[in-house]
Structures are given as C-alpha cells and as structure tokens.
Design an enzyme around this catalytic site. Sequence first.
Site, PDB file in Angstrom:
ATOM      1  N   PRO A   2      29.761  35.810  39.746  1.00  0.00           N
ATOM      2  CA  PRO A   2      30.486  36.443  38.630  1.00  0.00           C
ATOM      3  C   PRO A   2      31.735  35.644  38.243  1.00  0.00           C
ATOM      4  CG  PRO A   2      30.062  38.007  40.422  1.00  0.00           C
ATOM      5  CD  PRO A   2      29.772  36.637  40.942  1.00  0.00           C
ATOM      6  N   GLU A   3      31.860  35.345  36.971  1.00  0.00           N
ATOM      7  CA  GLU A   3      33.082  34.719  36.472  1.00  0.00           C
ATOM      8  C   GLU A   3      33.538  35.528  35.260  1.00  0.00           C
ATOM      9  OE1 GLU A   3      33.088  30.450  36.602  1.00  0.00           O
ATOM     10  OE2 GLU A   3      31.871  30.440  38.414  1.00  0.00           O
ATOM     11  N   LYS A  51      38.780  37.898  35.705  1.00  0.00           N
ATOM     12  CA  LYS A  51      37.665  38.381  36.512  1.00  0.00           C
ATOM     13  C   LYS A  51      37.879  39.817  36.995  1.00  0.00           C
ATOM     14  CE  LYS A  51      37.681  34.476  39.063  1.00  0.00           C
ATOM     15  NZ  LYS A  51      37.194  33.579  40.123  1.00  0.00           N
ATOM     16  N   ARG A 250      33.373  27.995  47.376  1.00  0.00           N
ATOM     17  CA  ARG A 250      34.237  27.064  46.660  1.00  0.00           C
ATOM     18  C   ARG A 250      33.706  25.644  46.793  1.00  0.00           C
ATOM     19  NH1 ARG A 250      36.384  30.594  43.415  1.00  0.00           N
ATOM     20  NH2 ARG A 250      38.030  31.854  44.296  1.00  0.00           N
TER      21      ARG A 250
END
Length: 260
Positions: A2-3, A51, A250
């Site tokens: 999700p962004e 977000k 990441r």
Amino acid sequence: MPEGDTVYQAAARIRRAFEQKTLEYTQFRVPRYATTDLAGRTVESVRSIGKHLLIDVGDDLAIHSHLKMEGAWHVHRIGTRWRKPAYTARIVLRTDAAEAVGFDLGTTEMLAAPDAALAYLGPDLLGPGWDADRAVALISADPARPIGLALLDQHLMAGVGNVFRCEACFLRGVDPRRSVGDVDIPAMVDLCHRLLQANRTNRVRTTTGVTVSGRRYHVYGRGGRPCFRCGTPVSRNFLGEPDGFSDTDRVLYHCTTCQT
Ligand SMILES: [Zn+2]
C-alpha cells in the site's frame, strides 16, 4: 504494497458508502478500543493524507488507520462474505446498508484533532493542497542525504512508499544512493506526483504502462532479473539508516547501468 494511491482509493470507496451516513454499528478489534462504540455518530468525511486514512466522526475526532505492509479496507453490502480471515479484522463499521472492514491495519486508533496530529506530514502528493515547491524545499534542506531515503521520509513529502521510490529513481536514471544535492529535485518531485496521480484510479498499479503481472514495474521486485531497458540484472540491496528503514520491505531495487 500500500502506498499513497492505495490509501486514496480506499478512502474513496469508504467515502461513497459512508460519508454523511449514520454509523449503526462499530467494533474495534484492538484491545485499547475494545469498548469504543461509535454507533449513532455521523461520518462527516473520509480522507487520505499520504498513507494515512481518516474517517471523521464529529467533535474533531477521527478513526485513524495506516495500512502498513499488508493492510486493506474492504467495503461491501452488509451480509457479504469476508474475503480475508476474520481474525485479521481490526475494525468493522456499518451503516444500515454498508459494511467496511479494515484488515491487517498497521495502525487503528481514535485520533483527537487529527489535522494537528498529522501536521508533521509533508505535502500530500494526492491531496487537494498539494504543494510541490514546499516538498522540493523540504527535501532539498538536507543535501547530503541519499535521495532513496529522502523520498520515503513522510515528513518531507507524503505518499511515496518503496515501490514508487524505486521506480521514480529508475525513471530519472538516478542511483538511489546519490545525494539529494546531486539530484534534480523539482523533476523528481514532479515525477512522483505524476506517478501517483496516474495510479490513483488504476485498479492495478503500474509505472511501465503495462498491467500484466511481472511487467508492471521497471525494477521493483525484479532483483536478479534483467533490466527491461539494458539487460543488466536488477540489483537488490539496502539503503541502511539507523532509523528503521532497513527492514525487508525497504529493499532497494535499481539498475546499476541505467541509474548513475
Ligand atoms: Zn538498465
């Protein structure tokens, strides 16, 4: 993952079914709010900021959620069979007709004065008050920082996650480890804005224009596979920083030939 685009779409779905509607039933499946009951309140607005998702329920009080890595909001008619396991539900909201369920939410909380609480966020790439100049100024303020880290910092600009960070750097031909001071920041910010805008209504996110699985991104998730542009295996590594950026979500993907 999700962004900003995902959260924007989730807010739109909840808004269509809940805005200006009365909550008939609410259930928080997190210990801190186990006894919270918002039934009888009216949903005043549903918004995304970067977000973060806010469902305003009056008295300057909002349900605040963050999707983190796995979260999702499902909205459907009451009685619809859930498509995710019930034990992953963190919050259930119902009007007389619709149900919204937040699954696997990273954050579920009631937030007083939500705008003040989230004022630390940089300009929202999909927000009505998007301010590119301010984002450029905030990012440029630390010229020694790697651009790949600056793009993830929600204090500087809100909405970019790992996918858009990796893809924006590829599309600009920029090695994500390059210093901010050595990057055309207005162009980078403009590209991020265009990428999120283009995806805010897409059912399937893409940065290549192709929606076929495996072709949607230039480098993200493609470690070891050949760069579509030059054939070099896509590099997969970390941009470690002591503040928690170096977890598995990441992972940095980039092409060492196309990105310098
Ligand atoms: Zn390449």
